[in-house]
Motif scaffolding. Sequence first.
Motif, mmCIF file in Angstrom:
data_model
loop_
_atom_site.group_PDB
_atom_site.id
_atom_site.type_symbol
_atom_site.label_atom_id
_atom_site.label_comp_id
_atom_site.label_asym_id
_atom_site.label_seq_id
_atom_site.Cartn_x
_atom_site.Cartn_y
_atom_site.Cartn_z
ATOM 1 N N ASP A 60 20.753 19.130 21.621
ATOM 2 C CA ASP A 60 21.585 18.716 22.752
ATOM 3 C C ASP A 60 21.366 17.239 23.047
ATOM 4 O O ASP A 60 20.275 16.822 23.437
ATOM 5 C CB ASP A 60 21.244 19.566 23.981
ATOM 6 N N GLU A 61 22.421 16.446 22.877
ATOM 7 C CA GLU A 61 22.323 14.998 23.042
ATOM 8 C C GLU A 61 22.023 14.612 24.495
ATOM 9 O O GLU A 61 21.233 13.700 24.748
ATOM 10 C CB GLU A 61 23.648 14.371 22.565
ATOM 11 N N VAL A 62 22.604 15.302 25.464
ATOM 12 C CA VAL A 62 22.363 14.995 26.884
ATOM 13 C C VAL A 62 20.912 15.310 27.246
ATOM 14 O O VAL A 62 20.249 14.522 27.928
ATOM 15 C CB VAL A 62 23.335 15.799 27.787
ATOM 16 N N ALA A 63 20.411 16.434 26.779
ATOM 17 C CA ALA A 63 19.026 16.804 27.065
ATOM 18 C C ALA A 63 18.049 15.797 26.456
ATOM 19 O O ALA A 63 17.031 15.470 27.069
ATOM 20 C CB ALA A 63 18.737 18.209 26.549
ATOM 21 N N ARG A 64 18.368 15.290 25.263
ATOM 22 C CA ARG A 64 17.507 14.276 24.643
ATOM 23 C C ARG A 64 17.457 13.015 25.492
ATOM 24 O O ARG A 64 16.400 12.409 25.667
ATOM 25 C CB ARG A 64 17.998 13.929 23.237
ATOM 26 N N ARG A 65 18.613 12.601 26.004
ATOM 27 C CA ARG A 65 18.645 11.407 26.863
ATOM 28 C C ARG A 65 17.884 11.644 28.156
ATOM 29 O O ARG A 65 17.184 10.759 28.643
ATOM 30 C CB ARG A 65 20.084 11.000 27.164
ATOM 31 N N LEU A 66 18.011 12.846 28.729
ATOM 32 C CA LEU A 66 17.314 13.154 29.977
ATOM 33 C C LEU A 66 15.801 13.196 29.786
ATOM 34 O O LEU A 66 15.046 12.868 30.700
ATOM 35 C CB LEU A 66 17.795 14.487 30.549
ATOM 36 N N SER A 67 15.354 13.590 28.599
ATOM 37 C CA SER A 67 13.907 13.682 28.367
ATOM 38 C C SER A 67 13.248 12.307 28.278
ATOM 39 O O SER A 67 12.027 12.213 28.274
ATOM 40 C CB SER A 67 13.613 14.500 27.110
ATOM 41 N N THR A 68 14.037 11.225 28.228
ATOM 42 C CA THR A 68 13.461 9.876 28.229
ATOM 43 C C THR A 68 13.050 9.441 29.628
ATOM 44 O O THR A 68 12.322 8.450 29.766
ATOM 45 C CB THR A 68 14.458 8.845 27.667
ATOM 46 N N ALA A 178 22.805 9.181 36.768
ATOM 47 C CA ALA A 178 23.243 7.948 36.097
ATOM 48 C C ALA A 178 23.182 8.097 34.579
ATOM 49 O O ALA A 178 24.100 7.682 33.863
ATOM 50 C CB ALA A 178 22.379 6.777 36.549
ATOM 51 N N VAL A 179 22.107 8.713 34.078
ATOM 52 C CA VAL A 179 21.972 8.895 32.632
ATOM 53 C C VAL A 179 23.052 9.834 32.112
ATOM 54 O O VAL A 179 23.662 9.579 31.062
ATOM 55 C CB VAL A 179 20.551 9.421 32.291
ATOM 56 N N MET A 180 23.341 10.901 32.849
ATOM 57 C CA MET A 180 24.349 11.865 32.408
ATOM 58 C C MET A 180 25.763 11.294 32.523
ATOM 59 O O MET A 180 26.585 11.461 31.621
ATOM 60 C CB MET A 180 24.234 13.159 33.214
ATOM 61 N N ALA A 181 26.061 10.628 33.631
ATOM 62 C CA ALA A 181 27.420 10.150 33.877
ATOM 63 C C ALA A 181 27.788 8.957 33.000
ATOM 64 O O ALA A 181 28.926 8.848 32.546
ATOM 65 C CB ALA A 181 27.587 9.789 35.348
ATOM 66 N N ARG A 182 26.838 8.081 32.759
ATOM 67 C CA ARG A 182 27.133 6.865 31.993
ATOM 68 C C ARG A 182 26.878 7.016 30.504
ATOM 69 O O ARG A 182 27.235 6.127 29.733
ATOM 70 C CB ARG A 182 26.303 5.708 32.537
ATOM 71 N N GLY A 183 26.213 8.092 30.101
ATOM 72 C CA GLY A 183 25.932 8.308 28.683
ATOM 73 C C GLY A 183 24.899 7.357 28.128
ATOM 74 O O GLY A 183 24.905 7.054 26.943
ATOM 75 N N GLU A 184 24.006 6.857 28.976
ATOM 76 C CA GLU A 184 22.991 5.910 28.555
ATOM 77 C C GLU A 184 21.638 6.584 28.449
ATOM 78 O O GLU A 184 21.449 7.700 28.905
ATOM 79 C CB GLU A 184 22.895 4.757 29.572
ATOM 80 N N VAL A 185 20.687 5.854 27.890
ATOM 81 C CA VAL A 185 19.292 6.287 27.845
ATOM 82 C C VAL A 185 18.569 5.599 28.995
ATOM 83 O O VAL A 185 18.927 4.484 29.391
ATOM 84 C CB VAL A 185 18.657 5.909 26.486
ATOM 85 N N TYR A 186 17.554 6.241 29.541
ATOM 86 C CA TYR A 186 16.801 5.674 30.658
ATOM 87 C C TYR A 186 16.141 4.362 30.253
ATOM 88 O O TYR A 186 15.555 4.253 29.180
ATOM 89 C CB TYR A 186 15.727 6.669 31.121
#
Length: 196
Positions: A60-68, A178-186
């Motif tokens: 899951d790409e979103v979960a990977r970004r959230l884990s940062t 912000a990470v989910m809505a913008r599609g960025e990494v923390y």
Amino acid sequence: PRRPKHERKNPPLDRPRSAGNYRPTGSVLNDNPGSVPGDNQHHVRLQSIDRAIIALLRTDEVARRLSTIPGIGPVGATALAASVADPRQFRSGREFAAWLGLTPSQNSSGGKDRLGRITKMGDRYLRKLLVIGATSLVRRAKHKPEAADPYLLALLARKPARVASVAMANKMARVVWAVMARGEVYQARHAPSLAG
């Protein structure tokens, strides 16, 4: 009147008061001292659940970004990614934090604002995961202040640890949005650009 401790009836030995403080001796059950029947089965089951969560996190790409985000681990990242299908349904991170119940209730009268306890509306499980993650950040900041977020250190200087952990959970919820809505990494210590 309550009887003194030494006069109270003890519970039977075959029933522990709680699982956390009772370990039968090895001679009663088997040759392995301190083990409980089925304990190994639970350990194997927990390991398989952990592996499944890690596998889900990797796919899951979103979960990977959230884990940062500091304070959000594999369980929190996958739970947030699964629970929030469309982060754009919230106008801001503040609205997302309010949806989770991490904003203080307001008792205002006569132009004087009084902020109370958190509202505790919304998803209790997600709120709990964020507060637990924030509590780990608070504990880490107490032991290693040089590696902690300056915002958290300033918060701990003026507020009790429990209040600071809930305030950090609120901030983490805003970062999650912000990470989910913008599609960025923390990005740590990100300086936002002002719209001109």
